[in-house]
Structures are given as C-alpha cells and as structure tokens.
Design a protein around this motif. Sequence first.
Motif, PDB file in Angstrom:
ATOM      1  N   LYS A 158       3.416   2.258  -1.722  1.00 58.54           N
ATOM      2  CA  LYS A 158       3.694   3.086  -0.548  1.00 58.54           C
ATOM      3  C   LYS A 158       2.414   3.415   0.206  1.00 58.54           C
ATOM      4  CE  LYS A 158       6.097   7.260   0.980  1.00 58.54           C
ATOM      5  NZ  LYS A 158       6.865   8.468   0.555  1.00 58.54           N
ATOM      6  N   SER A 194       1.269   9.362   6.482  1.00 60.97           N
ATOM      7  CA  SER A 194       1.851   8.325   7.336  1.00 60.97           C
ATOM      8  C   SER A 194       0.929   7.911   8.474  1.00 60.97           C
ATOM      9  CB  SER A 194       3.182   8.822   7.911  1.00 60.97           C
ATOM     10  OG  SER A 194       2.992  10.019   8.658  1.00 60.97           O
ATOM     11  N   ASN A 225       2.027   2.696   4.152  1.00 60.82           N
ATOM     12  CA  ASN A 225       1.711   3.725   5.147  1.00 60.82           C
ATOM     13  C   ASN A 225       0.589   3.284   6.070  1.00 60.82           C
ATOM     14  OD1 ASN A 225       3.622   5.578   4.299  1.00 60.82           O
ATOM     15  ND2 ASN A 225       2.245   6.645   2.919  1.00 60.82           N
TER      16      ASN A 225
END
Length: 462
Positions: free
Chosen positions: A189, A89, A193
């Motif tokens: 994803k 992240s 991120n």
Amino acid sequence: MATQKESLEKLRIAIYPWFAIGHIGSFLPLAKKLAQNGHHVYFFIPSKTLSKLSLQNQYPDHLTFIPITVPLVDGLPAGAETTNDVPDSHVGFLLHAMDQTRDSIETRLTQLKPHIVFYEFAYWIPELGLKHGFKSVFYALSSMASLAYFAPNLKEGKRSSIDELVAPPPGFPTQTFRMHIEEAKGVTKICENADNLGLGITMPQRFFIAFRDCDAIAVKTCMEMEKVYIEYVEKVFGKPVLLGGPMIPNPSSSKLDEEIDEWLNGFEEGSVVYCALGSEVVLHIDQFHELVLGLELTGRPFLAAIRPPKNHNKVESALPEGFIERTKGKGMIKGGWVQQQQILRHPSVGCFITHCGLGSLSEAIMISDCQVVLMPQAFEQFINAKMMSLELKIGIEVEKGENDKLFTKQAIQTTVSLAMDQDSQIGKEVRNNHAKLKEILLKDGLEDSYIATFIQSLRDLL
C-alpha cells in the motif's frame, strides 16, 4: 585505490536525505561521526525543518546545514516540507517535489565539490556524480536483515506481490521469520500511495535506479549483529556494503525537559513504561485508543510520545472518556517531539515500547538497560522486529490479531508484563541477551575501528 595524498586529506561529503523527520534524524548520526573525525559535511535539509536540528550540531566547524526550498507542486499543500505535513495518500507529491530540486541541488554540488554524496530517495544523484566527478553512496536506514529481505525485488525494480513478501526470498539466510499477510499488504500500500498519483517514476523504479547506479551501499550496522545479511546484500546487488558500525549516540548536552524530569523522578527505578512510535506514525483512532488503554491496563506508570490520531489536531481531544482522570499522576501523554535519549537514560524508565525504527532500536540497545517491547508499524519495521525478537532475542513483539494484524490493549498489557514481571522467564532471557549485545557493541575500540574502516572505504572509492 586512493593515492597517498587523497588518504591524508579530509573528505568533503554531502548528504541529501528524504523529506521525512525520521529519515533526516537517522542521517544525522552519520553526519556527526564524519564531522567529529574532521571531515567537511554538507547536510541538505528543508528550510523550516532546519530549526529543529540546528541545536544538535556539536561540530559547526565541520558540519554545515544547507537549507533548501521545497518546490510547490500541484497537489502539495502550501508550506509542506516533510511527510509530517501531508497525509499518506499525498506522499507522491512530496516525492515529485524532491525530484524538482534536482537543478538547485546540482548547482550547490558544483559549488561545494564534494568527494562523496550520500542519498536514498533522490535516485538521480549517481547521474550527477558521473557528470561532476563525485561518488554516490546509497545510505540504507533499515537493518541489513530488512534490506536483505526486500533486496531481490529492489534489484529487479518490480513491485513485490503479497505472496512474495510473505515468504523470505530465495537464498535468504534464515527461515526463522517471515511477514504476515496484513503486514505485506501494508508494504504494498505504501508503494501504491506514492505511485497512484501518476507523477512519473514509480517507487520500484526509483529504488531500482538508486541501487543500480550507486558506487556503494552504506549502513549503520556491524558484523557482530548482521554478518549473514551483509554478505547476502553484497551478493544480490554486487556492490560493496560499507559498515558504519554501531554509531553510539553521543550524550546530549541538553538537560531533560524539567516537567518530564520531575515527573519521572517521582517513580521507582525501572518502573516506568515509555512508549514512542516515531515521528511518522499516525494511528487510526481505534488503534490509538487500544494503545493508551493498553498502557493504562499495565497498572504501571507510563509516558507516551505519540502523534494525534488521524483527523485529530491534538492528542488530548482523542483520549478515551475518563482516561485523563483515571491516569492522573500516573500517566503522561505527549503529542509532539520529546528528548528520547535523555528519557531512555533516566533510571525510572524500565520498559520501552518502540515502533522498531532502526534509530530507536539502536538507542534502546546501547544507551538504555530497559526492556524492549516491539510494536512495528510499517515496511522494514516488521522485519526489524522479527530479527530483534526471534533471532537476537533482545525484545518481545506485541502479538496482533490473526486476521487484521491489529494490536489490542490486552496484547499490550500482556507483553509489558512478560517483559517486566520479575518472575517472567522470557523477561529474564531478553534482559540477559540485551546486556550481552550491549557489552559487545560498547566494547572499547569497536566503534572507532568501524568508523576508521568506513572512512578509509570512502577514500578507496575515489
């Protein structure tokens, strides 16, 4: 075209990889091959990471590692240098830090005066090239099949939708393979991120500029493996693709770690399962357990090099209850870096479970005769695995759940058996195909021819 004088002189080449151990390690064979041919190579690398690679420099007269300080930006932990130091992240903060090195990199480049600069995530390198008179080459670390799969969207600079990723793009050379929905979700994803931190340029924009402005694209591959994908990428981007060839790993001068060597020596030839998922992969605890229990289920001796799962500092603390006792003497788990080339060359190793990074696949094909089991974890690895299993047919991919695309211990055990059992027809097929491809890639003169052409192509850019 290069003048006669330029053709005769040795090139000055700078290399600036993304701040990830796997990426840095994948640029290293390129640097070594160029240095081996007498060219002057300047390799920018985060300062603390330098110590991990300095012993791998067999050409100190021509290959120079240049340490750089990774700027401390808000959100980046103190001392963080590579993706190993931050959670997924927070990768966007590291991208932001890399962009903040632009001024210091420019200063060094003006001093070094390179002819060519290889880069990937540092999309601003071509702009510096126009300013200071060097050529910029985007170095792709994926297979050409993988780059081809994503090429149309990379060229347009837009974020791919899940539906777009599941099906091959228009004109793609084969319909043999496609991504699963859960794999496509994983790819999107990764971009999210990096982009959700609001630090300026998005990942699609970064690659749009990187490919739009480069003078050429380079890759470690050859026509013998990926001809149709090479031609497709050249057509999509309208850029020359320079082929580095197979880049056969040079034998390491270091001996295999004594503990591992002695342990492997205790088993029969071709009996050990070696599993390594690369320096970037950090599994969730449930998948970590499925992996190690799957290795146990094979009933074969195994050596696994895997990072501790999320929220664990050590591999040992994350192992299932009773696992160490049950596998004592038959299983070895290492939580850090191991000497993969030396392990793959050991006669006791008969199977390699890999995450399908291009570097690991190259080593599996060219320096080992072991069976290859494919267990991709992210991004281009999904396409690499499908090309290896469905097209080249030199490995077997671990099947994953239809709904969640997670692997299970039973699937690992089944795939290893398919690969290693003596009466397995699939195992015999992939073993034969592996041997044929290895023979082609190791053919006398093939690599030297590619490297010579690659270097001449660099000169022709000047």
